[in-house]
Design an enzyme around this catalytic site. Structure first.
Site, PDB file in Angstrom:
ATOM      1  N   HIS A   1       8.097 -26.846   1.179  1.00 21.68           N
ATOM      2  CA  HIS A   1       7.390 -27.935   0.499  1.00 21.68           C
ATOM      3  C   HIS A   1       6.246 -27.405  -0.356  1.00 21.68           C
ATOM      4  CE1 HIS A   1       9.676 -30.802   2.917  1.00 21.68           C
ATOM      5  NE2 HIS A   1       9.628 -29.834   3.822  1.00 21.68           N
TER       6      HIS A   1
ATOM      7  N   LYS B   1     -13.788   1.281  -2.509  1.00 20.63           N
ATOM      8  CA  LYS B   1     -14.666   1.633  -1.382  1.00 20.63           C
ATOM      9  C   LYS B   1     -15.912   2.346  -1.894  1.00 20.63           C
ATOM     10  CE  LYS B   1     -11.658   2.401   2.673  1.00 20.63           C
ATOM     11  NZ  LYS B   1     -11.162   3.349   3.677  1.00 20.63           N
TER      12      LYS B   1
ATOM     13  N   GLU C   1       0.826  -1.207   0.000  1.00 23.00           N
ATOM     14  CA  GLU C   1       0.000   0.000   0.000  1.00 23.00           C
ATOM     15  C   GLU C   1       0.861   1.259   0.000  1.00 23.00           C
ATOM     16  OE1 GLU C   1      -3.130   0.517   3.034  1.00 23.00           O
ATOM     17  OE2 GLU C   1      -4.429  -0.674   1.769  1.00 23.00           O
TER      18      GLU C   1
HETATM   19  O1  PA5 Z   1      -3.250   1.500   5.974  1.00 20.34           O
HETATM   20  C1  PA5 Z   1      -4.318   2.044   5.730  1.00 20.34           C
HETATM   21  O2  PA5 Z   1      -4.462   3.285   5.782  1.00 20.34           O
HETATM   22  C2  PA5 Z   1      -5.540   1.215   5.389  1.00 20.34           C
HETATM   23  O3  PA5 Z   1      -5.211  -0.135   5.289  1.00 20.34           O
HETATM   24  C3  PA5 Z   1      -6.603   1.377   6.459  1.00 20.34           C
HETATM   25  O4  PA5 Z   1      -6.067   0.979   7.691  1.00 20.34           O
HETATM   26  C4  PA5 Z   1      -7.844   0.565   6.139  1.00 20.34           C
HETATM   27  O5  PA5 Z   1      -8.334   0.914   4.866  1.00 20.34           O
HETATM   28  C5  PA5 Z   1      -8.933   0.793   7.181  1.00 20.34           C
HETATM   29  O6  PA5 Z   1      -9.244   2.145   7.245  1.00 20.34           O
HETATM   30  P1  PA5 Z   1     -10.015   2.741   8.485  1.00 20.34           P
HETATM   31  O7  PA5 Z   1      -9.122   2.633   9.682  1.00 20.34           O
HETATM   32  O8  PA5 Z   1     -10.301   4.158   8.122  1.00 20.34           O
HETATM   33  O9  PA5 Z   1     -11.263   1.930   8.667  1.00 20.34           O
END
Ligand code: PA5
Length: 483
Positions: free
Chosen positions: A331, A445, A302
Site C-alpha cells: 500500500h 568521519k 557498503e
Molecule cells: O561495516 C562496517 O565496517 C561499518 O558499518 C562499521 O561497523 C561502522 O562504521 C562502525 O564502526 P566501528 O565498529 O569501528 O565503530
C-alpha cells in the site's frame, strides 16, 4: 531435502516466467554458471582468510561459526552480567548494531520489552544514532534503573564519533550516579583484540571486553561476539544460530554452481545489475524478518558500492539495495514496483509456518462482502498476499526471487545470515571490487572530527583546523538559494 533448510527459489527470474526481454534465458544462466563456477573455490578460501584476489581482499567471517572460543567467551560474561541486568543497552552503529537489531526482531516476540512473560532476558535497547531527543527520553527513563542496567558498547575502531559520544555520555552518568566501580559492573566493551581507543579505555578502567576478531568488518560480524552477546543475554539459542551458519557454509561451498544458493543468488543479482536493473529490493513477508532487510541494505551497499576495481581502475559500481515490508508496502511501494521503471530485482522472504495461528473473526451480517475472510487465518492471508504481489509483479515482467523459511528460528536465521554474507562475497568478486573495505565512509568521519573541533594534523599539508575551515566554506548556506 533435510528439514528446516531455507531455500532460494529462482524460477521467477527466468525467461520462461517473465519473458525474454526481462527474464534470464537458459543460455544466459549457463554463461553465468561458467563465470561463477571457477570463483567458488576462491570464495571458499577468501571467506576463511586466504587473500586470493589480487592483493586486496581479506576477511575470515567464514570461520566464525567454527570458533568455539567465541561462544565460550560470550557465555562467561553472560554468567557474570545477566543476574543484575534487567536492561541491556547496545551502543554502536552500522555493523556494530544492525545485526543485533535484526536478530532480536527475528527471534524474540514483538512485545518482548514490554511483557515480562514474553521475555527470557533483559529488555533490549539499541542506540545506533546520536539524536538527543531519542537518547534524552531514554536517559530520563533509565535514570533510576541504572543499577539493573548493562551497557554493551560495540566499536571495532573505538573512534567512531557516534558510538564514542554515546559511550562518554553513559560513562559520566554511571560515574556520577553509581561511583567509580560502576564502569566494571555495568559496561561490556566489544572491540578490537588489541588496538584502538575503546580497547585502551577498557583496559585502563578494568572494563570486561569481548573481541571483534581481526579481519572481520562490522557488517560481517553479527556471528561474532558483536551479535552473540546481546542475543544470548536475551535468551536466543546462539548454538542453533551458529549451527545454521555452519550448515549454510557447507551448502555455499559446494562446487556445483546450480546447487550453490549463494553463487546462484549473486549471479542473478549481477546479471540484473548489468541488464538495466541496478536496484535490489528485499521484501520480507514477515514482521520478524523486517530488520534483516535493513541489515542486508548495509551489507550490500557498503560492500558493493565501490569506485575502484581490484586493479585500481575507476569503475563506480554498486547495486542499490532497498528495503520493503509485505504486506505493508503493498500500500506504499507496489504501484511504483509494477508500473514504474522495470529497473529492480525483488527478493521476497517467505515464511511457510508462522508457528502462531490467529483466526480472523466472522463478518457481521451487514458486511457479507467480508465473507471471504471469515474463519480464515492471518498467516494464510499474509502468505497469499505475497503470492498475489508476486503474481502482479510477474504479470509486468518484474523479476522475483524468494528465500523460503520453513519457519523463523535461530537455525534458519543463522543460515540466512551466512547465505547473504557469502552471496555478498560472490557479488564482490563478480564486480571485481574489494568487498570488505569502506573507504568512502572515512571522509564523513574525518569531517565530523574536524567540525567538532579536533586539532592537529589531518593529512599531509593540512591540519584539522584548516580542514574544518574548508568544509565550512563549502557547506555555508547561500541565501540566494533559499525560497
Ligand atoms: O561495516 C562496517 O565496517 C561499518 O558499518 C562499521 O561497523 C561502522 O562504521 C562502525 O564502526 P566501528 O565498529 O569501528 O565503530
Amino acid at each position: 531435502m533435510p528439514q528446516n533448510q531455507i531455500q532460494l527459489y529462482y524460477k521467477n527470474v527466468m525467461a520462461e516466467a517473465i519473458g525474454p526481454e526481462h527474464g534470464i534465458s537458459q543460455k544466459q544462466f549457463d554463461e553465468l554458471a561458467e563465470i561463477v563456477t571457477p570463483m567458488i573455490p576462491k570464495i571458499n578460501q577468501e571467506i576463511q582468510g586466504a587473500q586470493i584476489w589480487p592483493d586486496k581482499t581479506k576477511t575470515k567471517f567464514g570461520l566464525l561459526h567454527a570458533d568455539k572460543t567465541i561462544a565460550e567467551s560470550v557465555m562467561e560474561l553472560i554468567v557474570e552480567f545477566k543476574e543484575h541486568c534487567e536492561n541491556l543497552v547496545i551502543l554502536g552503529i552500522g555493523g556494530s548494531a544492525l545485526g543485533n537489531i535484526a536478530v532480536q526482531t527475528a527471534l524474540n516476540p514483538y512485545m518482548y520489552n514490554l511483557d515480562p512473560a514474553q521475555r527470557k532476558g533483559p529488555r533490549l535497547f539499541v542506540f545506533d544514532n546520536v539524536d538527543p531527543m531519542q537518547l534524552g527520553s531514554f536517559l530520563d527513563w533509565i535514570d533510576n534503573r541504572l543499577d539493573k542496567t548493562v551497557f554493551n558498547v560495540i566499536s571495532k575502531s573505538g573512534k567512531t564519533p557516534e558510538t564514542a559520544a554515546q559511550f562518554l555520555t553513559i560513562r559520566k552518568l554511571l560515574l556520577d550516579k553509581l561511583g567509580p566501580d560502576a564502569l566494571k559492573k555495568h559496561i561490556v566493551a566489544t572491540t578490537d583484540p588489541q588496538k584502538g581507543t575503546l580497547r585502551k579505555i577498557a583496559t585502563n578502567a578494568g572494563i570486561k571486553c569481548l573481541e571483534v576478531p581481526d579481519d572481520i568488518g562490522g557488517r560481517f560480524s553479527v556471528l561474532s561476539a558483536v551479535g552473540l552477546f546481546s542475543a544470548a543475554m536475551c535468551g536466543i539459542d546462539i548454538d542453533a544460530l551458529l549451527a545454521g551458519a555452519r550448515d549454510m557454509h557447507a551448502r555455499t561451498s559446494g562446487l556445483d554452481f546450480k546447487q550453490n544458493p549463494a553463487a546462484v543468488n549473486a549471479a542473478i543479482q549481477y546479471h540484473y545489475y548489468n541488464s538495466g536493473k541496478p536496484i535490489s529490493v528485499m521484501m520480507p513477508y514477515s514482521y520478524a524478518l523486517k530488520d534483516f532487510a535493513d541489515w542486508y541494505r548495509q551489507l550490500w551497499a557498503e560492500s558493493l558500492g565501490k569506485a575502484d576495481s581490484l586493479e585500481g581502475g575507476k569503475v563506480h559500481v554498486g547495486p542499490t539495495p532497498v528495503k520493503a515490508l509485505g504486506a505493508t508496502d503493498q500500500h506504499s511501494q507496489v504501484q511504483l514496483y509494477r508500473e514504474g521503471p522495470n529497473d529492480k530485482v525483488f527478493t521476497f522472504l517467505d515464511v511457510e509456518n508462522f508457528n502462531r495461528k490467529i483466526d480472523i473473526g466472522p463478518h457481521p451480517d451487514s458486511a457479507p462482502e467480508l465473507d471471504y475472510l471469515s474463519g480464515k487465518e492471518l498467516g494464510e492471508l499474509l502468505n497469499k498476499e505475497k503470492k498475489a504481489t508476486e503474481y502482479a509483479l510477474l504479470k509486468d515482467q518484474r523479476p522475483c526471487l524468494s528465500v523460503i523459511f520453513p519457519e523463523v528460528n535461530a537455525y534458519t536465521v543463522g543460515q540466512f545470515i551466512f547465505l547473504f554474507e557469502v552471496t555478498t562475497s560472490f557479488a564482490g568478486a563478480l564486480f571485481n571490487i574489494d568487498t570488505y573495505n569502506q573507504p568512502a565512509v572515512e571522509l564523513g568521519k574525518e569531517a565530523t572530527f574536524a567540525l567538532m573541533g579536533k586539532t592537529g594534523p589531518y593529512k599531509k599539508g593540512m591540519t584539522y583546523e584548516q580542514f574544518a575551515q574548508k568544509i565550512r566554506e563549502k557547506t555555508k548556506t547561500d541565501r540566494h538559494f533559499i525560497v
